[in-house]
Design a protein around this motif. Structure first.
Motif, PDB file in Angstrom:
ATOM      1  N   ARG A  73       0.897  -1.376  -0.033  1.00 17.05           N
ATOM      2  CA  ARG A  73       0.020   0.060   0.015  1.00 17.05           C
ATOM      3  C   ARG A  73       0.912   1.250  -0.032  1.00 17.05           C
ATOM      4  O   ARG A  73       0.556   2.269  -0.769  1.00 17.05           O
ATOM      5  CB  ARG A  73      -0.707   0.056   1.038  1.00 17.05           C
ATOM      6  CG  ARG A  73      -1.703   1.226   1.295  1.00 17.05           C
ATOM      7  CD  ARG A  73      -2.722   1.477  -0.075  1.00 17.05           C
ATOM      8  NE  ARG A  73      -3.556   0.094  -0.091  1.00 17.05           N
ATOM      9  CZ  ARG A  73      -4.668   0.008   0.629  1.00 17.05           C
ATOM     10  NH1 ARG A  73      -5.312   0.789   1.367  1.00 17.05           N
ATOM     11  NH2 ARG A  73      -5.457  -0.920   0.248  1.00 17.05           N
ATOM     12  N   LEU A  74       1.991   1.318   0.939  1.00 20.37           N
ATOM     13  CA  LEU A  74       2.761   2.545   0.641  1.00 20.37           C
ATOM     14  C   LEU A  74       3.545   2.712  -0.633  1.00 20.37           C
ATOM     15  O   LEU A  74       3.731   3.799  -1.007  1.00 20.37           O
ATOM     16  CB  LEU A  74       4.102   2.134   1.997  1.00 20.37           C
ATOM     17  CG  LEU A  74       3.449   2.408   3.443  1.00 20.37           C
ATOM     18  CD1 LEU A  74       4.518   2.007   4.468  1.00 20.37           C
ATOM     19  CD2 LEU A  74       2.701   3.502   3.752  1.00 20.37           C
TER      20      LEU A  74
ATOM     21  N   GLU B 262       2.505   1.709  -3.363  1.00 17.01           N
ATOM     22  CA  GLU B 262       1.249   2.307  -4.578  1.00 17.01           C
ATOM     23  C   GLU B 262       1.147   3.831  -4.038  1.00 17.01           C
ATOM     24  O   GLU B 262       0.725   4.504  -5.053  1.00 17.01           O
ATOM     25  CB  GLU B 262      -0.111   1.725  -4.149  1.00 17.01           C
ATOM     26  CG  GLU B 262      -0.308   0.135  -4.554  1.00 17.01           C
ATOM     27  CD  GLU B 262      -1.580  -0.401  -4.082  1.00 17.01           C
ATOM     28  OE1 GLU B 262      -2.318   0.085  -3.347  1.00 17.01           O
ATOM     29  OE2 GLU B 262      -1.748  -1.675  -4.546  1.00 17.01           O
ATOM     30  N   MET B 263       1.084   4.279  -2.789  1.00 18.05           N
ATOM     31  CA  MET B 263       1.023   5.404  -2.776  1.00 18.05           C
ATOM     32  C   MET B 263       2.283   6.456  -3.033  1.00 18.05           C
ATOM     33  O   MET B 263       1.861   7.539  -3.598  1.00 18.05           O
ATOM     34  CB  MET B 263       0.677   5.859  -1.132  1.00 18.05           C
ATOM     35  CG  MET B 263      -0.454   5.444  -0.463  1.00 18.05           C
ATOM     36  SD  MET B 263      -0.503   5.438   1.467  1.00 18.05           S
ATOM     37  CE  MET B 263      -0.518   7.181   1.568  1.00 18.05           C
ATOM     38  N   GLU B 264       3.432   5.925  -2.892  1.00 19.21           N
ATOM     39  CA  GLU B 264       4.529   6.846  -3.349  1.00 19.21           C
ATOM     40  C   GLU B 264       4.708   6.651  -4.835  1.00 19.21           C
ATOM     41  O   GLU B 264       4.932   7.668  -5.436  1.00 19.21           O
ATOM     42  CB  GLU B 264       5.764   5.695  -3.203  1.00 19.21           C
ATOM     43  CG  GLU B 264       7.173   6.432  -3.504  1.00 19.21           C
ATOM     44  CD  GLU B 264       8.477   5.532  -2.886  1.00 19.21           C
ATOM     45  OE1 GLU B 264       9.373   5.991  -2.908  1.00 19.21           O
ATOM     46  OE2 GLU B 264       7.918   4.233  -2.666  1.00 19.21           O
TER      47      GLU B 264
ATOM     48  N   LEU C 183       2.135   9.406  -5.790  1.00 19.79           N
ATOM     49  CA  LEU C 183       2.718  10.762  -5.552  1.00 19.79           C
ATOM     50  C   LEU C 183       3.708  11.157  -6.540  1.00 19.79           C
ATOM     51  O   LEU C 183       3.538  12.202  -7.151  1.00 19.79           O
ATOM     52  CB  LEU C 183       3.311  10.867  -4.013  1.00 19.79           C
ATOM     53  CG  LEU C 183       3.940  12.062  -3.751  1.00 19.79           C
ATOM     54  CD1 LEU C 183       2.751  13.208  -3.701  1.00 19.79           C
ATOM     55  CD2 LEU C 183       4.415  12.000  -2.438  1.00 19.79           C
TER      56      LEU C 183
END
Length: 232
Positions: A217-218, A220-222, A225
């Motif tokens: 999940r992290l 994917e967020m990175e 962004l």
């Protein structure tokens, strides 16, 4: 719903007072005119719980003790399936609305998150709700989960937030001010939301699958962004 949530957070010696308040409220509601379900009285956005017709079908089945057929998509599932349920209770947990119901297919009480119910309609099959049913069969400390074979997630909370968590959960912090707790892991999305709200102050220790899901999940967020920055 508010009283039910409050009951789950209070000590047993306070339950009688809350139960009496709920009973008085039921008496008042019973005398009100029969009107359609008002617009979202559950403190949850409409987009997360389906349309009014679906709510009316489930609430009607609950009130009239009539079975409901739902089309439901499990957490992580790519396709929804149809099942017949006996609606027992509506429950607000962690900001989400759930249906607690007996599932005929699985021969047991299960919880169904409203934002995963794609269709719902009543069928002409009455049922009797067991007199000994309690939300505690699928809840613990105000959180909805499924007891049968439910996994646990161990989380380490840093001293920066551990004392607050310990006070809320009735636990004691370690000598270094940190706290390690186990949570029922029946909903992967709940686990991710729970961890992310505390940032670096909460670390999942096990199971490994939860650690990997958090890392994914992290990442994917990175990536999202980085894409947004590149577009700008």
């Amino acid at each position: 719903l508010g009283l039910s949530m409050l009951r789950g957070r209070r000590t047993p010696d306070e339950h009688d007072t809350i139960d009496r308040a709920q009973e008085k409220l039921r008496e008042i509601v019973a005398r009100l005119p029969d009107e359609p379900i008002p617009e979202m009285p559950y403190a949850v956005a409409p987009g997360y719980v389906g349309d009014e017709a679906m709510l009316e079908a489930i609430a009607g089945g609950l009130h009239d003790r009539q079975k409901v057929r739902i089309v439901y998509r499990k957490s992580g599932g790519t396709e929804a399936d149809s099942r017949v349920v006996r609606p027992y209770q509506l429950q607000l947990s962690n900001g989400m609305l759930y249906l607690l119901a007996y599932c005929d297919r699985e021969s047991g009480v299960r919880h169904f998150r409203f934002d995963r119910i794609e269709e719902a309609y009543r069928i002409d099959e009455p049922f009797e709700r067991p007199a000994d049913f309690s939300a505690a069969q699928v809840m613990e400390d105000g959180r909805v989960f499924h007891r049968a074979g439910a996994a646990c997630m161990r989380v380490h909370y840093s001293p920066a937030i551990a004392r607050w968590i310990a006070e809320r959960e009735g636990r004691t912090v370690a000598s270094d001010g940190s706290l390690v707790m186990e949570h029922p892991l029946a909903d992967g999305e709940w686990a991710l939301r729970h961890l992310m709200q505390y940032g670096g102050d909460a670390e999942v220790l096990e199971p490994q699958e939860a650690r990997e899901a958090m890392l994914e999940r992290l990442q994917e967020m990175e990536r999202a962004l980085a894409l947004e920055i590149s577009v700008r």
